[in-house]
Design an enzyme around this catalytic site. Structure first.
Site, short mmCIF file in Angstrom:
data_model
loop_
_atom_site.label_atom_id
_atom_site.label_comp_id
_atom_site.label_asym_id
_atom_site.label_seq_id
_atom_site.Cartn_x
_atom_site.Cartn_y
_atom_site.Cartn_z
N SER A 8 1.10 -1.03 0.60
CA SER A 8 0.02 0.59 -0.05
C SER A 8 1.11 1.72 -0.61
O SER A 8 2.29 1.39 0.99
CB SER A 8 -0.23 0.10 1.31
OG SER A 8 -1.20 1.08 1.71
N HIS A 33 -1.17 -1.68 -3.98
CA HIS A 33 -2.46 -0.96 -3.38
C HIS A 33 -2.32 0.41 -3.93
O HIS A 33 -1.35 0.93 -2.30
CB HIS A 33 -2.25 -1.80 -1.94
CG HIS A 33 -4.24 -1.29 -1.42
ND1 HIS A 33 -5.02 -2.13 -1.60
CD2 HIS A 33 -4.16 -1.32 -0.28
CE1 HIS A 33 -6.15 -1.87 -1.48
NE2 HIS A 33 -5.46 -1.59 -0.07
N ASP A 35 -4.60 3.62 -1.44
CA ASP A 35 -5.92 3.78 -1.54
C ASP A 35 -6.18 5.26 -1.05
O ASP A 35 -5.15 6.14 -1.16
CB ASP A 35 -5.12 3.95 0.01
CG ASP A 35 -5.11 2.29 0.70
OD1 ASP A 35 -5.94 1.59 0.66
OD2 ASP A 35 -4.12 2.41 1.43
N MET A 37 -8.57 8.05 -0.57
CA MET A 37 -9.90 8.36 1.17
C MET A 37 -10.82 9.75 0.67
O MET A 37 -9.24 10.93 0.27
CB MET A 37 -8.78 8.46 1.96
CG MET A 37 -8.08 6.99 2.65
SD MET A 37 -7.51 7.46 3.71
CE MET A 37 -6.80 5.61 4.10
N HIS A 66 -8.39 1.12 -4.06
CA HIS A 66 -9.57 0.61 -2.92
C HIS A 66 -10.22 1.69 -2.36
O HIS A 66 -9.78 2.63 -2.10
CB HIS A 66 -8.37 0.10 -1.05
CG HIS A 66 -9.89 0.35 -0.03
ND1 HIS A 66 -8.54 0.21 0.95
CD2 HIS A 66 -10.64 -0.17 0.09
CE1 HIS A 66 -9.62 -0.24 2.05
NE2 HIS A 66 -11.01 -0.25 1.47
N MET A 68 -11.93 3.97 -1.14
CA MET A 68 -12.87 4.92 0.62
C MET A 68 -13.46 5.94 0.57
O MET A 68 -13.11 6.77 0.96
CB MET A 68 -11.43 4.35 1.74
CG MET A 68 -11.18 3.45 1.89
SD MET A 68 -9.66 3.58 3.19
CE MET A 68 -8.16 3.61 1.50
N MET A 137 -11.10 -5.40 5.41
CA MET A 137 -10.54 -4.73 6.78
C MET A 137 -9.93 -5.55 7.50
O MET A 137 -11.24 -5.59 8.50
CB MET A 137 -11.27 -3.39 6.31
CG MET A 137 -11.74 -2.55 5.39
SD MET A 137 -10.05 -1.64 4.58
CE MET A 137 -8.90 -1.22 6.55
N ASP A 175 -6.55 -6.53 4.20
CA ASP A 175 -5.81 -4.65 4.38
C ASP A 175 -5.90 -4.28 6.24
O ASP A 175 -6.96 -4.00 6.44
CB ASP A 175 -6.92 -4.24 3.60
CG ASP A 175 -6.29 -2.65 3.41
OD1 ASP A 175 -4.97 -2.32 3.74
OD2 ASP A 175 -6.98 -2.14 2.63
C1 DX5 Z 1 -6.29 1.54 5.22
C2 DX5 Z 1 -5.98 1.44 4.18
C3 DX5 Z 1 -4.58 0.32 4.35
C4 DX5 Z 1 -3.51 0.50 4.64
C5 DX5 Z 1 -2.98 -0.66 5.31
O1 DX5 Z 1 -7.63 2.77 5.21
O2 DX5 Z 1 -6.13 0.95 3.12
O3 DX5 Z 1 -4.58 -0.25 2.46
O4 DX5 Z 1 -2.22 1.62 3.92
O5 DX5 Z 1 -1.81 0.27 6.56
P1 DX5 Z 1 -1.19 -0.61 6.79
O6 DX5 Z 1 -1.04 -2.18 6.47
O7 DX5 Z 1 0.00 0.04 7.61
O8 DX5 Z 1 -1.80 -1.16 8.34
ZN ZN Z 2 -6.31 -0.25 1.91
#
Ligand code: DX5
Ligand code: ZN
Length: 223
Positions: A8, A33, A35, A37, A66, A68, A137, A175
């Site tokens: 990620s 990956h 993310d 947000m 991903h 969010m 998650m 994740d």
């Molecule tokens: C959290 C993200 C994850 C995050 C994971 O909301 O969806 O993908 O980057 O990070 P680690 O592996 O550090 O928990």
């Molecule tokens: Zn993620």
């Protein structure tokens, strides 16, 4: 079953993102990956289309995006144009989940559905035939570097059983809080796509990715 590590980039140093992505790619990682947000579905804001467009030019990895994001159907075409290979949307963020998943596939991408830790599997029971992957998650979404939630193991196990009983081969991605300490338990429970942010980008990136890939390979060999 195939197994992939999906680092990620949330945990990467954005001042040298391209270079850090090259390091994971050169270490032999196939998935990345990403993310996204929106500051609405989750409290924080991360990155969007311009960043994906830029890194797409530098990498041929599989872009596992991903979202969010509340009501993500608004952006399906934009993410396709930016270079996403797969879009994963949260069941909690989609009032018309069936339509959203169809739209992702019609746009030419793989479709994934994600669940927060507290959301039960029954929420996606009806749409399992429509997805290439289910993302469970294993922390509350919104931030990297959190602690793995131990009750996730049971949920992974029940989902794998549900997929097997229905003859479905969807991937199970986990994740949040995945590291050398937690990777064995999620693999044993039935996950096959492993996201890792801080466990890859914190410190020596290539070495971290290698340690995790070796653990995955050892598990796969004993299957
Ligand atoms: C959290 C993200 C994850 C995050 C994971 O909301 O969806 O993908 O980057 O990070 P680690 O592996 O550090 O928990
Ligand atoms: Zn993620």
């Amino acid at each position: 079953m195939r197994y992939e590590l999906s680092p990620s980039i949330l945990a990467a140093d954005f001042a040298c993102l391209g270079e850090q992505i090259s390091q994971v790619e050169q270490a032999g990682v196939n998935w990345l990956h990403i993310d996204v947000m929106d500051g609405n579905f989750v409290p924080s804001i991360s990155l969007g289309m311009p960043v994906i467009t830029s890194i797409r030019k530098k990498s041929s990895m599989f872009f596992d995006v991903h979202l969010m994001v509340q009501d993500p159907e608004r952006y399906i075409e934009d993410f396709k144009k930016a270079g996403a290979d797969m879009l994963t949307v949260h069941a909690e963020a989609c009032p018309h989940l069936d339509r959203t998943l169809h739209c992702i596939r019609e746009a030419g991408m793989k479709a994934g559905v994600a669940l927060n830790p507290a959301t039960p599997l029954v929420m996606i029971e009806q749409v399992l035939e429509l997805v290439d992957m289910v993302l469970l998650m294993t922390v509350n979404p919104g931030f990297g570097g959190q602690k793995y939630i131990p009750y996730s193991g049971d949920k992974i196990r029940r989902l794998r059983k549900m997929l097997d009983e229905r003859g479905l081969s969807a991937d199970i991605e986990v994740d949040g809080g995945i590291s050398t300490k937690t990777i064995d338990q999620v693999l044993e429970a039935g996950a096959n796509i492993l996201v890792a942010g801080s466990a890859v980008f914190g410190g020596d990136i290539a070495a971290n990715a290698n340690v995790l890939m070796i653990k995955i390979e050892e598990f796969r060999k004993h299957q």
